[in-house]
Design an enzyme around this catalytic site. Structure first.
Site, mmCIF file in Angstrom:
data_model
loop_
_atom_site.group_PDB
_atom_site.id
_atom_site.type_symbol
_atom_site.label_atom_id
_atom_site.label_comp_id
_atom_site.label_asym_id
_atom_site.label_seq_id
_atom_site.Cartn_x
_atom_site.Cartn_y
_atom_site.Cartn_z
ATOM 1 N N SER A 1 0.804 -1.213 0.000
ATOM 2 C CA SER A 1 0.000 0.000 0.000
ATOM 3 C C SER A 1 0.846 1.276 0.000
ATOM 4 C CB SER A 1 -0.978 -0.035 1.174
ATOM 5 O OG SER A 1 -1.875 1.039 1.099
ATOM 6 N N HIS A 2 0.709 2.066 1.042
ATOM 7 C CA HIS A 2 1.357 3.371 1.117
ATOM 8 C C HIS A 2 2.732 3.292 1.775
ATOM 9 C CE1 HIS A 2 -1.029 2.192 4.469
ATOM 10 N NE2 HIS A 2 -0.214 2.867 5.241
ATOM 11 N N ASP B 1 -2.380 6.571 -3.422
ATOM 12 C CA ASP B 1 -1.242 5.949 -2.738
ATOM 13 C C ASP B 1 -0.560 4.881 -3.598
ATOM 14 O OD1 ASP B 1 -3.227 4.012 -2.604
ATOM 15 O OD2 ASP B 1 -2.483 3.205 -0.706
ATOM 16 N N ASP C 1 -0.722 1.677 -4.057
ATOM 17 C CA ASP C 1 -1.487 0.674 -4.815
ATOM 18 C C ASP C 1 -2.825 1.218 -5.321
ATOM 19 O OD1 ASP C 1 -2.449 0.809 -2.191
ATOM 20 O OD2 ASP C 1 -3.229 -1.224 -2.280
ATOM 21 N N ASP D 1 -5.524 2.606 -3.854
ATOM 22 C CA ASP D 1 -6.837 2.505 -3.205
ATOM 23 C C ASP D 1 -7.162 3.702 -2.310
ATOM 24 O OD1 ASP D 1 -5.035 1.779 -1.273
ATOM 25 O OD2 ASP D 1 -5.982 -0.144 -0.777
ATOM 26 N N ARG D 2 -6.156 4.485 -1.946
ATOM 27 C CA ARG D 2 -6.441 5.662 -1.102
ATOM 28 C C ARG D 2 -6.558 6.925 -1.948
ATOM 29 N NH1 ARG D 2 -3.079 5.250 4.522
ATOM 30 N NH2 ARG D 2 -3.751 3.144 5.008
ATOM 31 N N LYS E 1 -11.298 -0.314 -1.512
ATOM 32 C CA LYS E 1 -11.422 1.134 -1.630
ATOM 33 C C LYS E 1 -10.776 1.543 -2.949
ATOM 34 C CE LYS E 1 -7.609 1.528 1.608
ATOM 35 N NZ LYS E 1 -7.553 0.861 2.900
HETATM 36 C C1 G1P Z 1 -4.397 1.203 8.027
HETATM 37 C C2 G1P Z 1 -5.609 2.088 8.143
HETATM 38 C C3 G1P Z 1 -6.851 1.316 7.816
HETATM 39 C C4 G1P Z 1 -6.709 0.677 6.440
HETATM 40 C C5 G1P Z 1 -5.421 -0.103 6.353
HETATM 41 C C6 G1P Z 1 -5.170 -0.582 4.941
HETATM 42 O O1 G1P Z 1 -4.513 0.123 8.908
HETATM 43 O O2 G1P Z 1 -5.706 2.651 9.433
HETATM 44 O O3 G1P Z 1 -7.962 2.157 7.865
HETATM 45 O O4 G1P Z 1 -7.783 -0.186 6.186
HETATM 46 O O5 G1P Z 1 -4.310 0.719 6.728
HETATM 47 O O6 G1P Z 1 -5.032 0.464 4.038
HETATM 48 P P1 G1P Z 1 -3.827 0.082 10.363
HETATM 49 O O7 G1P Z 1 -2.356 0.313 10.158
HETATM 50 O O8 G1P Z 1 -4.441 1.205 11.137
HETATM 51 O O9 G1P Z 1 -4.184 -1.275 10.887
HETATM 52 ZN ZN ZN Z 2 -3.301 1.363 -0.407
#
Ligand code: G1P
Ligand code: ZN
Length: 546
Positions: free
Chosen positions: A114-115, A280, A282, A284-285, A379
């Protein structure tokens, strides 16, 4: 071609978190590490995967291409009939979801952290999505974890690497590998949801200019194809558009800290920009920025819900909405005024999947910059951007004015998240043990001038399948609709990350412009008193405020 069975030994800690298994690249690149996890997924699939379709792709980060070749050889040994893989190994998370659904695949493997930063010293990740296009449920991920702890062999087919650079088909053993255009199915789906003609007209208005910052991550090709290609935005609207294995050394998380360039550009009156957005690693954000105005993700969800009628796909009405528990209650107020249900789920997109599948909700979102709908089961960053563009095209008002008017109508849920990163796990555990121990005595207590109305450890029973998730974060509900929530991150790769979510409901429009951190200062004080963050962790201030 031959199927080879390789003897292996379990690795400790292959426990998937909120969004699959995430570890440092150096952990993932140990011989057998990725293979063990993938085999543990395949070992939990029923026999009927044989002959079925698997979708495979990732956000292009370092190790993506190596991992894809390994997984292709293992998928062939498992007997999948076909693997759809994005060209260059690329598929954004929402695009993977769209491809799984469109091609009625058995499931999909998405490679992403992800990010989180990428590159040889960065993070890598893997997750399995089901036939609905959404992340596997907890029962499945727990079964995968259990398997990783006893695994002693994995299988792969002996075969050369597949050329991922060109569209077309090859075979490995009995499996057809089809390299697909990673953008086409996704772009086509978006076009069915939004009023592309109207958005194109907005983008052509002389007074309107937008910038999309792809942060050198996966959405570059998607945003270029949709915004500049199909919608006719000028070339250069999408910046940092080429996905790089290390995201250009940046941190592909669309927030005011890591997308500071975008925020600065929108704050500069000479830039001529009226709308900014970013996504982000991947895809999704999302982050939505107006002229000198950042939209908080919780507000964004509420605004989308309130303006659903502007968008063709949702103009018939919303079945319901859902938000993760720590997300602000702004959308709850919209739901109430629309007379539709609002569900409060644990953090993580998989909980929305079951509500979306059952048709109980149409829109959902999280405070962490994730918003989406029933069009996929992840998302979707660009989807949120298109939704905003569709609203702007229909309402012809600036972003800031739309949000302020929303606050005037519904009140403002002033919101911020404070993160304490890399805390020693033992200290984080102690903090939560003490906090949980205190919960019974909190209701009725007067702390920092606020009365606690209720306090609990959030637990959730899925209204569709009855599954139960416990210990999903500590909620402290205060008088007047304000809240403090404490939760440990499930996606970090170093130590523990404590997230403190602060929310204050302000009905009076005269107070809507008080700076966020000023408005939340009493809640910060209350959080400290309740959780003893400084005493237990030794930290005086959060590492990241968003
Ligand atoms: C974080 C975000 C959560 C999201 C997840 C995946 O998870 O807070 O809302 O679904 O990344 O993108 P966390 O690190 O808080 O478990
Ligand atoms: Zn992501």
């Amino acid at each position: 071609m031959r199927v080879v069975t390789v003897c292996t030994k379990p690795f400790a800690g292959q426990k998937p978190g909120t969004s699959g298994l995430r570890k440092k690249v150096k952990v993932f690149s140990q011989p057998g590490y990725l293979e063990n996890f993938v085999q543990s997924i395949f070992d939990n699939l029923p026999n009927e995967v044989k002959g079925k379709t698997l979708v495979l792709g990732g956000d292009g980060r370092y190790f993506n291409d190596t991992a894809i070749q390994i997984i292709l050889r293992m998928a062939a040994a498992t007997g999948f009939g076909r693997v759809l893989v994005g060209r260059g190994g690329i598929l954004s998370t929402p695009a993977a979801s769209a491809v799984i659904r469109k091609h009625a695949a058995f499931g999909g493997i998405i490679l992403s952290a992800s990010h989180n930063p990428g590159g040889p010293a960065g993070d890598f990740g893997i997750k399995y999505n089901l036939a609905n296009g959404g992340p596997a449920n907890e029962t499945f991920t727990e079964a995968v974890y259990q398997r990783t702890q006893s695994i002693n062999r994995y299988s792969c087919v002996e075969a050369p690497d597949v050329d991922l650079g060109a569209l077309g088909e090859t075979t490995i053993g009995i499996t057809t590998v089809q390299v697909i255009d990673p953008v086409a199915d996704y772009a086509e789906l978006q076009e069915t949801l939004f009023d592309f003609d109207r958005i194109a007209a907005l983008l052509a208005r002389p007074g309107f200019r937008m910038r999309f910052d792809a942060m050198h991550a996966v959405t570059g090709p998607y945003a270029q194809a949709i915004l500049e290609g199909r919608l006719g935005a000028p070339a250069g609207t999408v910046v940092n558009a080429i996905p790089l294995p290390d995201f250009g050394g940046g941190h592909p998380d669309p927030n005011p800290v890591y997308a500071a360039d975008l925020v600065t550009a929108l704050a500069d009156p000479h830039s001529g920009l009226s709308f900014g957005a970013a996504s982000d690693g991947d895809g999704d954000r999302n982050m939505i920025v107006g002229r000198d105005f950042i939209v908080s993700p919780s507000d964004s969800l509420a605004v989308l819900a309130a303006n659903h009628a502007c968008v063709p796909a949702y103009s018939g009405g919303l079945a319901g909405v859902a938000r993760s528990m720590p997300t602000s209650c702004a959308v709850d107020r919209v739901a109430r005024s629309l007379g539709i249900p609002c569900f409060e789920t644990p953090t993580g997109w998989k909980f929305f999947g079951s509500l979306l599948d059952a048709g109980k909700v149409t829109l959902c979102g999280e405070e962490s910059a994730g918003t989406g709908s029933n069009h996929v089961r992840e998302k979707d960053g660009l989807w949120a951007v298109l939704f905003w563009l569709n609203i702007l095209a229909a309402r012809n008002e600036p972003v800031a004015e739309i949000v302020r008017e929303h606050w005037r109508k519904f009140g403002r849920n002033v919101y911020s998240r404070h993160d304490y990163e890399g805390i020693e796990t033992a200290k984080a555990d102690r903090l939560f043990a003490e906090l949980r121990g205190k919960l019974p005595e909190l209701p009725g207590a007067e702390i920092s001038g606020m009365r606690v109305e209720a306090a609990d450890d959030f637990a959730y029973t899925d209204p569709v399948d009855g599954s139960r998730s416990e210990k999903q974060g500590v909620r402290v509900l205060l008088q007047g609709g304000s809240r403090v929530v404490f939760r440990l991150s499930g996606t970090g790769t170093e130590g523990a990350t404590l997230r403190v979510y602060l929310e204050r409901y302000v009905a009076d429009a005269a107070l809507h412009d008080v700076p966020t951190q000023t408005a939340l200062a009493p809640l910060v004080e209350l959080a400290e008193k309740i959780a003893n963050i400084t005493a237990i962790t030794g930290r005086n201030a959060p590492d990241v405020i968003s």
